[in-house]
Design an enzyme around this catalytic site. Structure first.
Site, PDB file in Angstrom:
ATOM      1  N   LYS A  78       0.052 -11.718  10.074  1.00  0.00           N
ATOM      2  CA  LYS A  78       0.534 -10.904   9.512  1.00  0.00           C
ATOM      3  C   LYS A  78       2.124 -11.141   9.214  1.00  0.00           C
ATOM      4  O   LYS A  78       2.822 -11.536   9.993  1.00  0.00           O
ATOM      5  CB  LYS A  78       0.691  -9.347   9.652  1.00  0.00           C
ATOM      6  N   SER A 153      -1.017  -1.071   6.303  1.00  0.00           N
ATOM      7  CA  SER A 153      -0.426  -2.061   5.840  1.00  0.00           C
ATOM      8  C   SER A 153      -0.609  -3.315   5.876  1.00  0.00           C
ATOM      9  O   SER A 153      -0.423  -4.426   5.416  1.00  0.00           O
ATOM     10  CB  SER A 153       1.259  -1.973   6.046  1.00  0.00           C
ATOM     11  N   SER A 177      -1.585   0.940  10.700  1.00  0.00           N
ATOM     12  CA  SER A 177      -1.754  -0.237   9.980  1.00  0.00           C
ATOM     13  C   SER A 177      -2.739  -1.482  10.412  1.00  0.00           C
ATOM     14  O   SER A 177      -3.035  -2.242   9.481  1.00  0.00           O
ATOM     15  CB  SER A 177      -0.366  -1.060   9.789  1.00  0.00           C
TER      16      SER A 177
HETATM   17  N1  GLN Z   1       0.844   4.106   6.525  1.00  0.00           N
HETATM   18  C1  GLN Z   1       1.797   4.486   7.569  1.00  0.00           C
HETATM   19  C2  GLN Z   1       3.124   4.058   6.969  1.00  0.00           C
HETATM   20  O1  GLN Z   1       3.345   3.779   5.999  1.00  0.00           O
HETATM   21  C3  GLN Z   1       1.371   3.287   8.625  1.00  0.00           C
HETATM   22  C4  GLN Z   1       1.829   2.010   8.454  1.00  0.00           C
HETATM   23  C5  GLN Z   1       1.962   1.230   9.393  1.00  0.00           C
HETATM   24  O2  GLN Z   1       1.281   1.373  10.646  1.00  0.00           O
HETATM   25  N2  GLN Z   1       2.745   0.250   9.563  1.00  0.00           N
HETATM   26  O3  GLN Z   1       4.175   4.409   7.739  1.00  0.00           O
END
Ligand code: GLN
Length: 483
Positions: A78, A153, A177
């Site tokens: 990532k 994400s 995410s």
């Molecule tokens: N969807 C959550 C956020 O936007 C988690 C994202 C993540 O784990 N990076 O904060």
């Protein structure tokens, strides 16, 4: 035999026996990326020369009996993970063209174990999102369900593994995410205990929540990656000073689910969740019970406040972490300002996307004098209560079973107009993050249109071995083998 559809364990077997070479595998993955990625948009950078060089070295290592635990296995990273000399953008325009001077610890460990890095995967900007639509470089598409999101994400990581563009991947999980995109694409995703994996060299979003975790086809594959990246790192003061456990052995533990007491929290089955998700998860629980686990209902009474607390704490931390992007030290510089402040303002106005700006505004607000006590401090208190919920639950049960997300992969554009509905997609993943406990998602069925459902497993702090033992047992039960 399609090389790009194999799991890591099978790949290691082929490399060991000499039936396949890493160069051959790497070429197959690079060809698949070239063919499929123009549609998927899972990769932000591909590093073919570097990959083929490392693959050739891996083949030599296998021949000479010096193969590490991931020797020759093609993986992706990532774009939150820093890679020396390779562009790292975290999905943001504000880091366009920046190539870090060092590797994240997790990356260095993966490469030291012999893994072949194919490239960097697309994501929601700075990890802020649940659909991978918030990338400055365009959305990631779901590999098998046209018009749907792959989750986020770490959507690029999940799409890459599901589509056969890398054998396994590293993502990051702040509030879901790794787990939620794994659920949406039918893969295994593990969020380790906070402190299990070093955050050194990981672009910071919510520093008290961020963890690096693997996304892979099977529990064994994820376990192998976790074994490699976990463990103490003096460069991260929040990294726990204990060696990683024997996670692959745990996956194969002969006792399986027998003797484990599993809790099913009532608060994780809410009105409005997709019926197919509830049915699949409940069916999985029943099958684990048949396989010898004891199942009992539990309460995690503060769950309903988790999304609110998470979005206060994560945005507060993000507003502070993202202050460093000023157009001076990293990435492109906005316009020719008259003053230094104008330079900052233009760089940030041009460099950040709408969701990131929203989070910085929210986070700055909840930390400001006069509102700190009402919002940020209150959220911290709620976080303590959520952590306490888990402490009490784990006095009674060995692990917890729940859905990973309230729906299967939703449609592109469905939630982009309303940030709150997007935030609610994280309803089941944020409480383990706030508590800091390890959690994973494993496939447990599909809805009528074939969209995968994720079963979330949650264990006490630093009990990743138990978590993976349960995941291994579940795979055998699900796939009709002996539990
Ligand atoms: N969807 C959550 C956020 O936007 C988690 C994202 C993540 O784990 N990076 O904060």
């Amino acid at each position: 035999m399609e090389l790009t559809s194999l799991d890591v364990r099978t790949i290691l077997g082929l490399l060991e026996s000499g039936e396949a070479s890493s160069v051959e595998l790497t070429r197959a993955y690079l060809a698949a990326i070239e063919r499929l990625d123009p549609r998927l948009n899972a990769f932000l950078a591909v590093t073919p020369e570097r990959a083929l060089e490392r693959a050739a070295a891996a083949d030599v290592a296998w021949r000479e009996g010096e193969a590490g635990p991931l020797c020759g296995v093609p993986v992706s990273l990532k774009d939150m993970l820093l890679t020396r000399g390779v562009p790292t953008t975290a999905g943001s325009r504000i880091l366009a063209g920046w190539a870090p001077p060092y590797d994240a610890t997790a990356v260095a460990r993966l490469e030291a174990a012999g893994a072949v890095v194919l490239g960097k995967t697309n994501q929601d900007e700075f990890g802020m999102g649940s659909s991978s639509e918030n990338s400055a470089y365009g959305p990631v598409r779901h590999p098998t369900l046209p018009g749907r999101v792959p989750g986020g994400s770490s959507g690029g990581a999940a799409a890459a593994v599901a589509a056969g563009l890398s054998a396994a991947a590293l993502g990051t999980d702040t509030g879901g995410s790794v787990r939620q995109p794994a659920a949406f694409t039918g893969l295994v995703g593990v969020k380790p205990t906070y402190g299990r994996v070093s955050r050194h060299g990981v672009v910071a979003y919510g520093s008290s929540l961020d963890q690096v975790g693997p996304i892979a086809r099977t529990a064994w594959d994820a376990a192998r990656l976790l074994e490699v990246i976990a463990g103490h790192d003096p460069a991260d003061s929040t990294c726990w000073p204990a060696p990683p456990g024997a996670y692959c052995a745990a996956v194969e533990a002969p006792e399986g689910a027998r003797g484990l007491t599993l809790g099913v929290p009532r608060e994780f089955f809410v009105a409005g969740m997709e019926p197919a998700v509830e049915e699949s998860v409940r069916a999985a629980v029943a099958r684990l019970e048949e396989a010898g686990a004891r199942v009992r209902p539990i309460r995690l009474p503060h769950t309903e406040y988790a999304v609110a607390a998470y979005y206060l704490i994560a945005t507060a931390e993000a507003s502070s972490n993202l202050a460093r992007y000023d157009g001076v030290r990293f990435g492109p510089r906005g316009g020719d300002g008259e003053t230094l402040l104008e330079l900052y303002q233009r760089s940030r106005a041009e460099g950040f996307g709408a969701e990131v700006k929203r989070r910085i505004l929210l986070g700055t607000f909840v930390l400001s004098a006069g509102y700190y006590e009402a919002y940020y401090l209150k959220a911290q208190k709620v976080r303590s209560l959520i952590r306490r919920d888990f402490e009490l639950a784990f006095e009674e049960v060995d692990a917890i079973l729940a859905p990973t997300a309230p729906t299967t992969a939703f449609r592109m554009g469905e939630k982009t107009g309303d940030p709150l509905t997007m935030y609610l997609a994280d309803i089941f993943t944020v409480s383990p993050s706030l508590a800091g406990v390890p959690a994973l998602s494993t496939p447990c069925g599909a809805d009528a249109e074939g969209a995968p459902v994720g079963l979330q497993m949650i264990a006490p702090w630093f009990e990743e071995e138990r978590l993976l033992r349960l995941a291994g047992a579940w795979e055998r039960v699900r796939d009709g083998g002996a539990p």
